[in-house]
Enzyme design. Structure first.
Site, PDB file in Angstrom:
ATOM      1  N   ALA A 167      -1.429   3.696   3.511  1.00 37.35           N
ATOM      2  CA  ALA A 167      -0.378   2.737   3.320  1.00 37.35           C
ATOM      3  C   ALA A 167      -0.599   1.401   4.572  1.00 37.35           C
ATOM      4  O   ALA A 167      -0.601   0.423   4.025  1.00 37.35           O
ATOM      5  CB  ALA A 167       0.980   3.449   3.564  1.00 37.35           C
ATOM      6  N   ASP A 168      -0.993   2.060   5.643  1.00 37.62           N
ATOM      7  CA  ASP A 168      -1.355   0.966   6.497  1.00 37.62           C
ATOM      8  C   ASP A 168      -2.372  -0.162   6.270  1.00 37.62           C
ATOM      9  O   ASP A 168      -2.437  -1.238   6.288  1.00 37.62           O
ATOM     10  CB  ASP A 168      -1.395   1.508   7.980  1.00 37.62           C
ATOM     11  CG  ASP A 168      -0.124   1.779   8.543  1.00 37.62           C
ATOM     12  OD1 ASP A 168       0.718   1.155   8.306  1.00 37.62           O
ATOM     13  OD2 ASP A 168      -0.036   2.758   9.476  1.00 37.62           O
ATOM     14  N   GLN A 169      -3.426   0.709   5.879  1.00 33.25           N
ATOM     15  CA  GLN A 169      -4.691  -0.109   5.509  1.00 33.25           C
ATOM     16  C   GLN A 169      -4.509  -0.853   4.376  1.00 33.25           C
ATOM     17  O   GLN A 169      -5.159  -2.032   4.256  1.00 33.25           O
ATOM     18  CB  GLN A 169      -5.729   1.050   5.446  1.00 33.25           C
ATOM     19  CG  GLN A 169      -6.274   1.760   6.573  1.00 33.25           C
ATOM     20  CD  GLN A 169      -6.931   0.961   7.768  1.00 33.25           C
ATOM     21  OE1 GLN A 169      -6.338   0.627   8.794  1.00 33.25           O
ATOM     22  NE2 GLN A 169      -8.314   0.520   7.580  1.00 33.25           N
TER      23      GLN A 169
END
Length: 397
Positions: A167-169
């Site tokens: 989700a962060d990337q």
């Protein structure tokens, strides 16, 4: 030719992962990224830190950025931040909504001072709604968005987090896309704007086809070990797994020929896609037995000869030696002042005329503070006072 974002100055207040990945993309394309850190530094500096001091987390997410150390909880620190943003093109932050506003650095303050500024923010939940003020991290977004449940097999199964950081990337990629789109819009309008990306929104976009099914039918598509008999991975005699994706009808005869199962091509149980799926519990054991009868190298050679999309299921160590990844610059080598020659993950976006580049490794905390503030017009006397009062510079150990 010059880098596509050369001359673009980015003031980067981000930390952890989602925001820093967005700004490392901008740095790779030539932007002057100035990372503003608190006196103790971004917590990402301490993530995955090994005994020799190397942090793969930090090096991959904060290369190409100059490090400035300012205490934003001090009025003088906020004034310094405002001076930096006054002549910047982009401001990026990923604090909980309201944090920048409490410090006096929200869009309502910054944009009137610099109407051309792109104010980009990455949040957990989005800036609206009853949960906007809550803290969030990558795994929280995977859980709330349905991703973890679907990855584990769907309702009734144990949820799984297949890759902490996805989700962060992906959020970082989308934030960089939003920033570049806003910069292009500014070329036409002359004005900046607020760009927003959230972990939740990114996870929903990532799962759009699956979610669209639920929105239409009200039920989730079943999650199975293989999407269909001709879309999935099979184990070979050497213990290795081979992934095939025969999603189109044209691939079925090719797969059958590659596996020496020509006699099944026109078998009424398997001849067409729907009946193959309907009779998958008959077909899959046949394909499993075929793959198990020889090595992965043997079957990959035959599948590729038939032009079937196929791949060995690799681990990271194998990927690190992948000729394909190196040929495209997805893996690269660079020099590090502390660790020598390093293999690194390179830019994933390629431009033919203005390609991205790796400029310099992640910097020591606050090493560029005085140089950047001099560029903003501060005198040596002012810098000495700010140092003495601990408004700038790393915290003492």
């Amino acid at each position: 030719m010059s880098a596509p974002l050369e001359g673009i100055r980015v003031i980067d207040f981000t930390r952890y992962q989602q925001g820093p990945f967005a700004t490392v993309i901008l740095a790779d394309f030539g932007a002057d990224v100035i990372k503003v850190e608190e006196p103790s530094g971004d917590y990402g500096r301490r993530m995955w830190r090994e005994p020799d001091g190397f942090s793969a987390f930090w090096e991959s997410l904060d290369r190409g950025k100059r490090s400035v150390c300012i205490d934003l909880r001090r009025p003088d620190g906020v004034e310094l931040a405002l001076r930096l943003t006054d002549t910047a093109d982009v401001l990026v932050e990923n604090f909980r909504p309201g944090t920048m506003e409490r410090w006096g650095l929200g869009p309502d303050v910054v944009l009137p001072r610099n109407p051309r500024l792109i104010y980009a923010r990455a949040t957990g939940w989005g800036s609206k709604g009853p949960m906007a003020h809550l803290p969030s991290f990558d795994q929280i977004a995977q859980a709330y968005s349905g991703f973890a449940q679907h990855a584990g097999g769907g309702p009734g199964h144990r949820p799984e987090i297949p890759y902490p950081g996805i989700a962060d990337q992906t959020g970082g990629m989308n934030l960089a896309l939003g920033i570049m789109t806003a910069l292009y819009a500014r070329e036409r309008t002359g004005r900046g704007q607020v760009v927003e990306v959230s972990l939740l929104g990114t996870q929903l976009a990532l799962q759009a086809p699956e979610l669209q099914h639920v929105l239409h039918f009200g039920t989730e598509r079943p999650r199975e070990f293989r999407a269909s008999p001709t879309v999935g991975h099979y184990q070979c005699s050497d213990g290795r797994w081979v992934m095939i994706v025969g999603i189109d009808q044209k691939f079925w005869p090719r797969i059958a020929r590659a596996l020496c199962l020509d006699h099944l091509i026109d078998d009424p149980r398997f001849a067409r896609g729907y009946v193959r799926y309907k009779n998958r519990h008959e077909l899959e054991p046949i394909l499993e037995a075929a793959f198990a009868s020889n090595t992965s190298a043997h079957w990959l050679e035959r599948l590729r000869r038939e032009d079937v999309p196929a791949s060995l299921v690799q681990d990271y160590a194998e990927l690190a030696t992948s000729e394909q990844a190196w040929a495209n610059g997805y893996l690269m080598e660079t020099d590090h002042p502390r660790f020598g020659r390093q293999r690194v993950v390179g830019p994933h976006i390629q431009l033919s005329e203005t390609p991205p580049r790796l400029s310099f490794p992640a910097r020591d905390l606050g090493i560029d503070t005085e140089a950047v503030l001099r560029e903003a017009g501060l005198s040596d006397a002012e810098l000495e006072r700010l140092r003495r009062e601990r408004v700038i510079g790393p915290a003492e150990d």
